[in-house]
Design an enzyme around this catalytic site. Structure first.
Site, PDB file in Angstrom:
ATOM      1  N   THR A 128      -3.643   1.168  -1.571  1.00 14.02           N
ATOM      2  CA  THR A 128      -4.730   1.754  -0.691  1.00 14.02           C
ATOM      3  C   THR A 128      -4.099   2.623   0.522  1.00 14.02           C
ATOM      4  O   THR A 128      -2.923   2.275   0.965  1.00 14.02           O
ATOM      5  CB  THR A 128      -5.599   0.918   0.082  1.00 14.02           C
ATOM      6  OG1 THR A 128      -6.237   1.367   1.192  1.00 14.02           O
ATOM      7  CG2 THR A 128      -4.861  -0.600   0.740  1.00 14.02           C
ATOM      8  N   GLU A 130      -4.850   2.646   3.516  1.00 12.27           N
ATOM      9  CA  GLU A 130      -5.096   1.482   4.530  1.00 12.27           C
ATOM     10  C   GLU A 130      -3.631   1.007   5.040  1.00 12.27           C
ATOM     11  O   GLU A 130      -3.275   0.642   6.037  1.00 12.27           O
ATOM     12  CB  GLU A 130      -6.171   0.532   4.373  1.00 12.27           C
ATOM     13  CG  GLU A 130      -7.454   0.646   4.491  1.00 12.27           C
ATOM     14  CD  GLU A 130      -7.813   0.972   6.166  1.00 12.27           C
ATOM     15  OE1 GLU A 130      -7.666   0.254   7.074  1.00 12.27           O
ATOM     16  OE2 GLU A 130      -8.185   2.278   6.220  1.00 12.27           O
ATOM     17  N   TYR A 152      -6.464  -6.683   5.948  1.00 13.31           N
ATOM     18  CA  TYR A 152      -6.628  -5.910   4.413  1.00 13.31           C
ATOM     19  C   TYR A 152      -5.475  -5.088   4.261  1.00 13.31           C
ATOM     20  O   TYR A 152      -4.773  -5.245   3.245  1.00 13.31           O
ATOM     21  CB  TYR A 152      -7.861  -5.069   4.485  1.00 13.31           C
ATOM     22  CG  TYR A 152      -8.024  -4.307   3.255  1.00 13.31           C
ATOM     23  CD1 TYR A 152      -8.818  -4.912   2.033  1.00 13.31           C
ATOM     24  CD2 TYR A 152      -7.720  -2.979   3.353  1.00 13.31           C
ATOM     25  CE1 TYR A 152      -8.693  -4.223   0.951  1.00 13.31           C
ATOM     26  CE2 TYR A 152      -7.792  -2.311   2.381  1.00 13.31           C
ATOM     27  CZ  TYR A 152      -8.354  -2.621   1.004  1.00 13.31           C
ATOM     28  OH  TYR A 152      -8.606  -1.934  -0.160  1.00 13.31           O
ATOM     29  N   LYS A 156      -2.554  -5.742   1.433  1.00 19.40           N
ATOM     30  CA  LYS A 156      -2.360  -4.808   0.133  1.00 19.40           C
ATOM     31  C   LYS A 156      -0.916  -4.328   0.156  1.00 19.40           C
ATOM     32  O   LYS A 156      -0.538  -3.891  -0.775  1.00 19.40           O
ATOM     33  CB  LYS A 156      -3.349  -3.653   0.401  1.00 19.40           C
ATOM     34  CG  LYS A 156      -4.779  -3.906   0.029  1.00 19.40           C
ATOM     35  CD  LYS A 156      -4.728  -3.871  -1.625  1.00 19.40           C
ATOM     36  CE  LYS A 156      -6.473  -4.103  -1.900  1.00 19.40           C
ATOM     37  NZ  LYS A 156      -6.563  -3.903  -3.610  1.00 19.40           N
TER      38      LYS A 156
END
Ligand code: NAP
Ligand code: F7E
Length: 343
Positions: A128, A130, A152, A156
């Protein structure tokens, strides 16, 4: 010609899992999808796409190693798309350990299972944007340094590097797609685009009064999930396993997304106030319809994301069909015409 390939999609009940299942079924794959047991059924996306009866379901949880081993052994698919995750960033702040167990350790459980069951299974990991977090470069590409800003993002990043490590250590065909935000009518209601489109459509129809939002100055690179699931398939069907950024190459603030949605729904509107006192007025009804709620701000924010997808465009000929305007039109159209579906 009959396709003899079998794919296993973890997280098939989610936005991407549903679209990917449709994409692979259209290519004549045999599609298995994993389902996490819960108190209620969660097949509404697959039902909306008309494919619930075409998918073979298996009970599965990324927290349970023996279950993962059994499922992979029984199905022995050609391709595994690991889309299952605790994917909502605010929840990762309140449930950081669970988020890490699912998103980080869950991926090692899967990779290690592949290594032991069948090294020829091709593996896609849902990485991601992110992971870029507090961005170190603009735009962000495959070589940009990571700086995640949430549990998160950190979880990831762990699984991103684990995927690379298993590829390099054991020669697995394992790819990470670093996907920027992608949305659709099938997006979960808690994510900002769906929340905006759904609430503004209801306000327009007189079914809701006011929409509360957090930081509307954040900027995101938004694409359509239908285009992004095709990129996943392209990665697993390439000659070599590599990681790719998938993005639209344009950035837009949440505020601009709101304005485009208002235009699409034919509102006449005006912003008043500054910062958390910012409100939006429906000029025809003379009513406040958007307010800021400080509680919806995050402990640490990702302020700006904009991706550079040159690699996948050049090498795998990925070519998205949607832009932000057509994405919003698709989402608005769904809210107006399909209110019986609930995701
Ligand atoms: P989503 O709609 O939230 O779907 C997540 C899926 O994961 C659901 O099917 C969920 O099942 C399943 N899941 C959650 N915890 C699990 C567990 N412990 N074991 C097995 N399954 C579990 O997410 P999405 O938007 O489709 O995104 C798909 C993947 O791409 C995720 O990994 C996400 O982190 C990543 N990603 C998304 C974006 C984006 O913009 N959408 C961008 C980059 C990366 P339930 O139905 O039981 O909850
Ligand atoms: O927030 C701001 C919020 O929750 C976008 C996931 O799919 O994409 C997604 O993560 C922005 C943020 O997506 C509200 O602060 C303002 O800056 O829609 P979101 P996200 O956090 O970018 C990435 C790529 C993933 O990988 C994730 O799995 O919007 N914002 N007001 C708000 N956000 C929400 N959710 N709700 C608000 O009221």
């Amino acid at each position: 010609m009959k396709n003899t390939k079998t794919a296993l999609i973890t997280g098939i009940t989610g936005q991407d899992g549903s679209y990917l299942a449709k994409f692979l079924l259209d290519k004549n794959y045999t599609v298995y999808g994993t389902v996490r047991r819960g108190a209620s059924e969660k097949f509404s996306r697959l039902e909306f796409l008309g494919i619930k009866d075409k998918v073979k379901f298996v009970d599965f949880d990324l927290l349970e190693l023996s279950n993962i081993q059994q499922v992979v052994k029984d199905i022995n698919p050609n391709e595994i798309y690991n889309l299952a995750a605790q994917s909502f960033v605010p929840t990762s702040f309140s449930l950081p350990i669970l988020t890490s167990d699912i998103n980080a350790l869950g991926v090692v459980r899967l990779l290690d299972t592949i290594l032991n069951v069948n090294k020829d299974i091709r593996f896609y990991q849902a990485s991601t944007s992110e992971m870029f977090g507090k961005v170190q470069e603009v735009p962000q590409n495959e070589l940009t340094r990571f700086y995640p800003r949430s549990p998160y993002g950190v979880s990831k990043l762990f699984s991103h590097y684990m995927t690379i490590n298993y590829r390099e250590s054991y020669d697995l065909f394992a790819c990470s797609g670093i996907l920027f935000n992608h949305e659709s009518p099938l997006r979960g209601y808690e994510f900002v685009t769906k929340k905006i489109v759904s609430s503004l459509a209801k306000i327009k129809q007189g079914k809701e009064e006011c929409l509360y939002l957090g930081n509307i100055e954040a900027q995101r690179d938004w694409g359509h999930a239908k285009d992004y699931v095709e990129a996943m398939w392209l990665m697993l069907n390439a000659d070599t396993p590599e990681d790719y950024v998938v993005s639209s190459g344009k950035t837009t603030s949440v505020r601009e997304f709101i304005e485009k949605t208002l235009d699409c729904l034919d509102f006449e509107y005006e912003w008043t106030g500054e910062g958390i006192n910012n409100t939006l007025i429906d000029k025809r009804e003379n009513k406040v319809i958007i307010k800021i709620d400080k509680k919806l701000y995050r402990p640490a924010e990702v302020d700006l994301l904009i991706g550079d997808s040159s690699k996948i465009i050049d090498r795998l000929k990925w070519s998205p069909n949607y832009n932000l305007n057509t994405l919003i039109e698709d989402m608005v159209d769904f809210e107006i015409n399909n209110s019986k579906f609930n995701f």
